[in-house]
Scaffold this motif. Sequence first.
Motif, short mmCIF file in Angstrom:
data_model
loop_
_atom_site.label_atom_id
_atom_site.label_comp_id
_atom_site.label_asym_id
_atom_site.label_seq_id
_atom_site.Cartn_x
_atom_site.Cartn_y
_atom_site.Cartn_z
N HIS A 185 -5.05 -8.81 -4.32
CA HIS A 185 -5.29 -8.16 -5.59
C HIS A 185 -6.29 -7.04 -5.33
CE1 HIS A 185 -3.19 -11.12 -7.96
NE2 HIS A 185 -3.95 -12.10 -7.51
N VAL A 186 -6.00 -5.84 -5.79
CA VAL A 186 -6.92 -4.72 -5.61
C VAL A 186 -6.99 -3.91 -6.90
CG1 VAL A 186 -7.47 -2.62 -4.33
CG2 VAL A 186 -6.41 -4.55 -3.14
N PHE A 187 -8.20 -3.68 -7.40
CA PHE A 187 -8.41 -2.72 -8.48
C PHE A 187 -9.79 -2.11 -8.29
CE2 PHE A 187 -9.33 -7.01 -9.99
CZ PHE A 187 -10.58 -6.91 -10.58
N SER A 202 -11.46 -6.79 -4.76
CA SER A 202 -10.26 -7.34 -4.14
C SER A 202 -10.41 -8.84 -3.93
CB SER A 202 -9.96 -6.65 -2.80
OG SER A 202 -11.01 -6.88 -1.88
N VAL A 238 -4.22 -12.91 -2.82
CA VAL A 238 -3.26 -13.42 -3.80
C VAL A 238 -2.95 -14.86 -3.45
CG1 VAL A 238 -0.94 -13.17 -4.75
CG2 VAL A 238 -2.28 -11.12 -4.17
N SER A 257 0.92 -13.03 -9.21
CA SER A 257 0.60 -12.15 -8.09
C SER A 257 0.26 -10.73 -8.55
CB SER A 257 1.77 -12.11 -7.10
OG SER A 257 2.93 -11.59 -7.71
N ASP A 285 -1.86 -7.70 -10.12
CA ASP A 285 -3.28 -7.37 -10.26
C ASP A 285 -3.74 -7.49 -11.71
OD1 ASP A 285 -3.25 -6.82 -7.56
OD2 ASP A 285 -3.11 -4.65 -7.83
N ALA A 329 -4.70 -10.98 -12.52
CA ALA A 329 -5.99 -11.37 -11.96
C ALA A 329 -7.14 -10.81 -12.79
CB ALA A 329 -6.09 -10.88 -10.52
N ILE A 330 -7.05 -9.54 -13.18
CA ILE A 330 -8.15 -8.96 -13.93
C ILE A 330 -8.23 -9.54 -15.34
CG2 ILE A 330 -6.89 -6.95 -14.84
CD1 ILE A 330 -9.41 -5.30 -14.42
N MET A 346 -6.20 0.62 -12.16
CA MET A 346 -5.26 -0.34 -11.59
C MET A 346 -4.26 0.34 -10.66
SD MET A 346 -6.60 -2.86 -13.20
CE MET A 346 -5.53 -4.14 -12.53
N GLN A 347 -3.81 -0.39 -9.67
CA GLN A 347 -2.73 0.06 -8.79
C GLN A 347 -1.39 -0.08 -9.51
OE1 GLN A 347 -3.34 1.27 -5.48
NE2 GLN A 347 -5.42 1.24 -6.36
N SER A 354 0.91 -3.40 -18.48
CA SER A 354 1.03 -3.55 -17.02
C SER A 354 1.60 -2.31 -16.36
CB SER A 354 1.92 -4.75 -16.69
OG SER A 354 1.35 -5.96 -17.12
#
Length: 419
Positions: free
Chosen positions: A301-303, A315, A318, A327, A329, A332-333, A380-381, A402
């Motif tokens: 997870h990356v943001f 990060s 996952v 899975s 991001d 997760a956030i 966000m990615q 999303s």
Amino acid sequence: MVKIYSFPALRPKIGEAEKIASVPYDVVSTEEARECIENNPKSFMKVIRSEATMPGVSPNADIVYETAKKNLEKMVSEGSLLRDSEPGIYVYRVKQGGSIYTGFVANVSVKDYEENKIKRHEHTRYEKEEDRTKHIDTTNANTGLVVLLYRDPGEIFPYIESLIPKGEPDSLAKVDSGVVHEVFPVYDKDAILKIQEMFEGVDALYIADGHHRAKSSVNVAEKRREEGRITEEAERFMAVIFAESRVKVHGYSRLVKDLGEYTPESFINELAKKFDVKEYGEIDDTVFRIPPLKESKTPLHVFHMYLKGKWYEISSPVENPDDAIESLDVSAIQKTVMEDMLKITDPRADPRLEYLGGARPLADLETRVDSGSFAAAFSMQPVKVESVLKIADEGNVMPPKSTWFEPKLLSGLVIHTLD
């Protein structure tokens, strides 16, 4: 297989497309819609956001929808909008920066939506659904486009592209950002039949944008069936259809107005218990995506977070890469940062949380935080298009905001009436 239908559209008079075309109804406030109409009295905004012409009137008042109907009828009676004399499909091409997006406008089946051949990946909100249901029913028209995707077996997109004639488009609108929107009508019956036959090999369509417009069209069909006034055209709704490989997805940024019980320092410290937190350093704030600091062989997870004038990379591994929802991001956030830390449990309605979508420069996030309007911003990615389709195939729903799909299309260039 999914059904594709031609129809005789209402479209701008030659030479007037740029004056009439407007951004979609749901990307502007009432004040912005009013300014748009004041600057351009011919704007289709007066149909899709007619409350902007009536200060002090509730946006959901019956008179708003009746006014939208009258404004549409007036544009037809004055000759600004003309009905095609025969059914067609309409190739829609967008030139945006160095990218070209080509799809086509046609009708699709309410029945296909009801049978989940037109698949969704988001929940709709009742109040927005009710608004567009009233709007479609009262104006007797689909005034905005639902954006649908399909998995192209290989031959559909090249054929659609081959239908674009040489020379100028039938309708052309260039917006302030420099993006060019072009429409090319196709009336040839053999060409239309070939497209319909091609889609006999397509199992499903996927809503990329316009979940509320689609569901509202279905609501109108259900209502008219019950009232005994259903028509063939009301059993269909208008969409622009793109191959899934011919669109782009951007991340949807989050902005929070406060940090709850935390100071900036304690917030970072708490984040560090759950994620790997690193100062990112200088960024190019003219772009709209921050690349991860390094590539990882394992899914992460990356943001990125902007807080107190600094960017941080957040990060974590996952835990279950095979779970299409968990899975993400955005999952997760939402779970760890918004719910567990900031107590924002309703991401659709909590006034402490706002979103900024699309290809917007990172400077827009910085400005909002630096002004004091927000405490922090999260960039966000993008989600992969195939992930969106997979989630829809599994019957799952993505967290709110999303995805932001490009291209964004204009309203008023093609209109489908339900008679």
